[in-house]
Design an enzyme around this catalytic site. Structure first.
Site, PDB file in Angstrom:
ATOM      1  N   TYR A   1       0.906  -1.058  -0.082  1.00 41.58           N
ATOM      2  CA  TYR A   1      -0.136   0.057   0.051  1.00 41.58           C
ATOM      3  C   TYR A   1       0.758   1.256  -0.115  1.00 41.58           C
ATOM      4  O   TYR A   1       0.513   2.096   0.851  1.00 41.58           O
ATOM      5  CB  TYR A   1      -1.072   0.095   1.168  1.00 41.58           C
ATOM      6  CG  TYR A   1      -1.761  -1.128   1.275  1.00 41.58           C
ATOM      7  CD1 TYR A   1      -2.798  -1.047   0.520  1.00 41.58           C
ATOM      8  CD2 TYR A   1      -1.425  -2.334   1.905  1.00 41.58           C
ATOM      9  CE1 TYR A   1      -3.752  -2.286   0.563  1.00 41.58           C
ATOM     10  CE2 TYR A   1      -2.258  -3.394   2.041  1.00 41.58           C
ATOM     11  CZ  TYR A   1      -3.350  -3.497   1.290  1.00 41.58           C
ATOM     12  OH  TYR A   1      -4.170  -4.704   1.347  1.00 41.58           O
TER      13      TYR A   1
ATOM     14  N   TYR B   1     -11.976  -8.046   6.270  1.00 41.31           N
ATOM     15  CA  TYR B   1     -11.032  -7.936   5.407  1.00 41.31           C
ATOM     16  C   TYR B   1     -10.619  -9.329   4.981  1.00 41.31           C
ATOM     17  O   TYR B   1     -10.649 -10.168   5.776  1.00 41.31           O
ATOM     18  CB  TYR B   1      -9.760  -7.439   5.955  1.00 41.31           C
ATOM     19  CG  TYR B   1      -8.330  -7.305   5.085  1.00 41.31           C
ATOM     20  CD1 TYR B   1      -8.258  -6.590   3.912  1.00 41.31           C
ATOM     21  CD2 TYR B   1      -7.328  -8.415   5.471  1.00 41.31           C
ATOM     22  CE1 TYR B   1      -7.232  -6.941   3.223  1.00 41.31           C
ATOM     23  CE2 TYR B   1      -6.539  -8.370   4.417  1.00 41.31           C
ATOM     24  CZ  TYR B   1      -6.130  -7.709   3.398  1.00 41.31           C
ATOM     25  OH  TYR B   1      -5.054  -7.771   2.565  1.00 41.31           O
TER      26      TYR B   1
ATOM     27  N   ASP C   1     -13.099 -17.239   7.717  1.00 41.12           N
ATOM     28  CA  ASP C   1     -11.758 -16.750   7.214  1.00 41.12           C
ATOM     29  C   ASP C   1     -10.980 -16.598   8.518  1.00 41.12           C
ATOM     30  O   ASP C   1     -11.177 -15.783   9.016  1.00 41.12           O
ATOM     31  CB  ASP C   1     -11.893 -15.645   6.417  1.00 41.12           C
ATOM     32  CG  ASP C   1     -10.390 -14.897   6.141  1.00 41.12           C
ATOM     33  OD1 ASP C   1      -9.229 -15.282   6.668  1.00 41.12           O
ATOM     34  OD2 ASP C   1     -10.232 -13.935   5.438  1.00 41.12           O
TER      35      ASP C   1
ATOM     36  N   LYS D   1      -1.401 -17.035   7.297  1.00 43.53           N
ATOM     37  CA  LYS D   1      -0.698 -16.136   8.399  1.00 43.53           C
ATOM     38  C   LYS D   1       0.270 -17.115   9.406  1.00 43.53           C
ATOM     39  O   LYS D   1       1.289 -17.392   9.023  1.00 43.53           O
ATOM     40  CB  LYS D   1      -1.359 -15.276   9.184  1.00 43.53           C
ATOM     41  CG  LYS D   1      -1.969 -13.971   8.062  1.00 43.53           C
ATOM     42  CD  LYS D   1      -2.075 -12.841   8.877  1.00 43.53           C
ATOM     43  CE  LYS D   1      -2.059 -11.561   7.893  1.00 43.53           C
ATOM     44  NZ  LYS D   1      -3.403 -11.301   7.358  1.00 43.53           N
TER      45      LYS D   1
HETATM   46  C1  LIG Z   1      -3.989 -11.212   5.997  1.00 44.64           C
HETATM   47  C2  LIG Z   1      -5.338 -11.847   5.706  1.00 44.64           C
HETATM   48  C3  LIG Z   1      -5.661 -12.229   4.421  1.00 44.64           C
HETATM   49  C4  LIG Z   1      -4.795 -12.263   3.230  1.00 44.64           C
HETATM   50  O1  LIG Z   1      -3.696 -13.029   3.473  1.00 44.64           O
HETATM   51  P1  LIG Z   1      -2.560 -12.741   2.345  1.00 44.64           P
HETATM   52  O2  LIG Z   1      -1.493 -13.818   3.072  1.00 44.64           O
HETATM   53  O3  LIG Z   1      -1.920 -11.351   2.814  1.00 44.64           O
HETATM   54  O4  LIG Z   1      -2.770 -12.920   1.078  1.00 44.64           O
HETATM   55  C5  LIG Z   1      -7.073 -12.568   4.165  1.00 44.64           C
HETATM   56  N1  LIG Z   1      -7.880 -12.616   5.229  1.00 44.64           N
HETATM   57  C6  LIG Z   1      -7.817 -12.203   6.481  1.00 44.64           C
HETATM   58  C7  LIG Z   1      -8.725 -12.423   7.755  1.00 44.64           C
HETATM   59  C8  LIG Z   1      -6.276 -11.839   6.612  1.00 44.64           C
HETATM   60  O5  LIG Z   1      -6.173 -11.270   7.907  1.00 44.64           O
END
Ligand SMILES: *Cc1c(COP(=O)(O)O)cnc(C)c1O
Length: 433
Positions: free
Chosen positions: A25, A153, A254, A283
């Protein structure tokens, strides 16, 4: 130091970086300063100029066991000596099998089909594709939209972006190119409370109105991360699960940020005792060593997709199930489960609450909240990163706010003294605002 050969080299490298390399960003015409890391050990980042910073970010939720961990290093080295990578089409390997077994064991019951993806965003793409292919396979192709929560997100690729908050996700920039999804208000029921009538009504109405055109509801359970660092009721998830079943809509959780203990449960869905139809993890999966993510689903979904016209699931990245990443992920999960992770996160939560409480007295602060290993200070006004980032570095800590949010989710191994130092440094910086 700047007149020494190393100092000159550092200055040249930083100049090259500013002129040629995109950061997340970032602008290339008004680049923000970046700091050169030359080492990282435990909770400390070592900078080229000699400073050491206590890391409050765990490199965006991922470095849960700290940097340069001997067991994770060894896992990577041992796999490196065997082989670094092989294609996953037609071949398999022990690290992938071992990791899939662990993921099936520790994720909510029933999630026992594993797809390895290269990053969190890709795992969300995969989840969305699974949901669409599933509805196709059931002769319900009209169920091809998604319901998502405002302030969510889910990543930066196109399908993932389409389910991010439309405002913070800058949907107007990509209008026309981005699928238009259906948005629920961000959950308003606080953590620890039974779902309020606003949230319940919104869930019920939206599903009742749109279920015929919707493949899945996607959400970040309990903690909405990069879209606002908001915590909400686990009871909301129970009702989302119930209503998704009632209206024949899949539920995608997610857990890319929340997975592996961060919120005080191994997975945030565990707070509600629910199993989503599809789960994304990423992550912290490799303890922050390498990029790897996974999308898990239930057998009946996988079977339906596989017995459809397509006959297969349509995705297969080049670096799928990279053996180095899988080997490190296995070791990272073992490290987590070998310890009393639950008590560790409870202690973190307790100390974060205590140490960050004084921030609530500052005039620039509107809210202080902590859950599990996450501490959030919300301000009245957005901060200027250009201004505030160097102040954190001066104070010996690595904290990277966005907008009005100053937040930390340190490595689980952080000592009491280091966490105290980190929180006090944040408060000192905020006092200067
Ligand atoms: C960081 C994140 C993503 C994206 O993961 P990347 O490895 O950066 O592509 C998707 N969903 C959530 C909840 C996240 O925190």
């Amino acid at each position: 130091m700047s007149s020494s050969p190393e100092g000159t080299r550092l200055a040249q490298q930083l100049r090259f970086d500013q002129q040629h390399i995109w950061h997340p960003y970032a602008s290339m015409t008004q680049p923000s300063p970046v700091f050169m890391v030359t080492g990282a050990e435990g909770v400390r980042l070592h900078l080229a100029e000699g400073q050491q910073l206590i890391d409050g970010m765990a490199s965006w939720w991922s470095v849960i066991h700290g940097y340069n961990h001997p067991r994770l290093n060894q896992a990577a080295q041992q796999q490196l000596e065997r082989f670094a990578h092989v294609m996953f089409g037609g071949l398999t390997h022990e690290p992938a099998v071992e990791l899939a077994q662990r993921l099936v064991d520790i994720t909510p019951r029933g999630l026992d089909r594993v797809f390895f993806a290269d990053s969190g965003s890709v795992s969300v793409e995969v989840a969305i594709k699974m949901a669409l292919q599933y509805q196709q396979a059931r002769q319900r192709p009209e169920k091809n939209r998604l319901i998502s929560l405002r302030r969510g997100y889910h990543g930066d690729t196109f399908a993932a972006m389409s389910v991010c908050d439309p405002v913070t996700g800058m949907h107007q920039l990509f209008k026309g190119a981005l699928a238009e999804q259906i948005f629920l208000p961000a959950p308003s029921t606080p953590w620890g409370e039974a779902i309020n009538s606003n949230d319940l009504t919104a869930l019920e109405h939206t599903l009742a109105q749109h279920h015929h055109e919707v493949a899945a509801l996607i959400l970040e359970p309990v903690v909405q991360g990069a879209g606002g660092m908001r915590f909400y009721s686990a009871d909301y998830l129970r009702h989302a699960r119930r209503l998704c079943d009632q209206y024949d809509v899949l539920l995608i959780a997610d857990e890319i940020a929340t997975g592996f203990g961060r919120t005080g449960a191994l997975f945030a869905c565990d707070h509600a005792g629910i199993t989503p139809d599809i789960l994304c993890v990423g992550k912290a999966l490799t303890g922050g060593y390498m990029t790897l993510a996974a999308t898990l689903t239930q057998a009946h979904l996988a079977d339906t997709i596989s017995s459809s016209g397509a006959g297969c699931f349509m995705h297969g990245p080049t670096f799928m199930a990279n053996p180095l990443a899988c080997a490190v992920a296995c070791e990272s999960i073992d490290l987590l489960l070998e310890q009393d992770w639950y008590s560790r996160i409870q202690q973190l939560q307790q100390q974060l609450r205590t140490e960050l409480a004084p921030a609530a007295q500052l005039s620039c602060v509107s809210d202080v909240r902590c859950l599990g290993g996450i501490g959030v200070i919300e301000l009245h006004q957005p901060v200027s990163l250009q201004q505030i980032q160097p102040w954190f570095v001066e104070q010996g800590v690595w904290v990277r706010p966005f907008g009005k949010l100053v937040y930390i989710m340190p490595p689980y191994i952080i000592s009491e003294a280091d966490l105290k130092f980190l929180c006090a440094a944040i408060i000192r910086v905020l006092q200067r605002l």
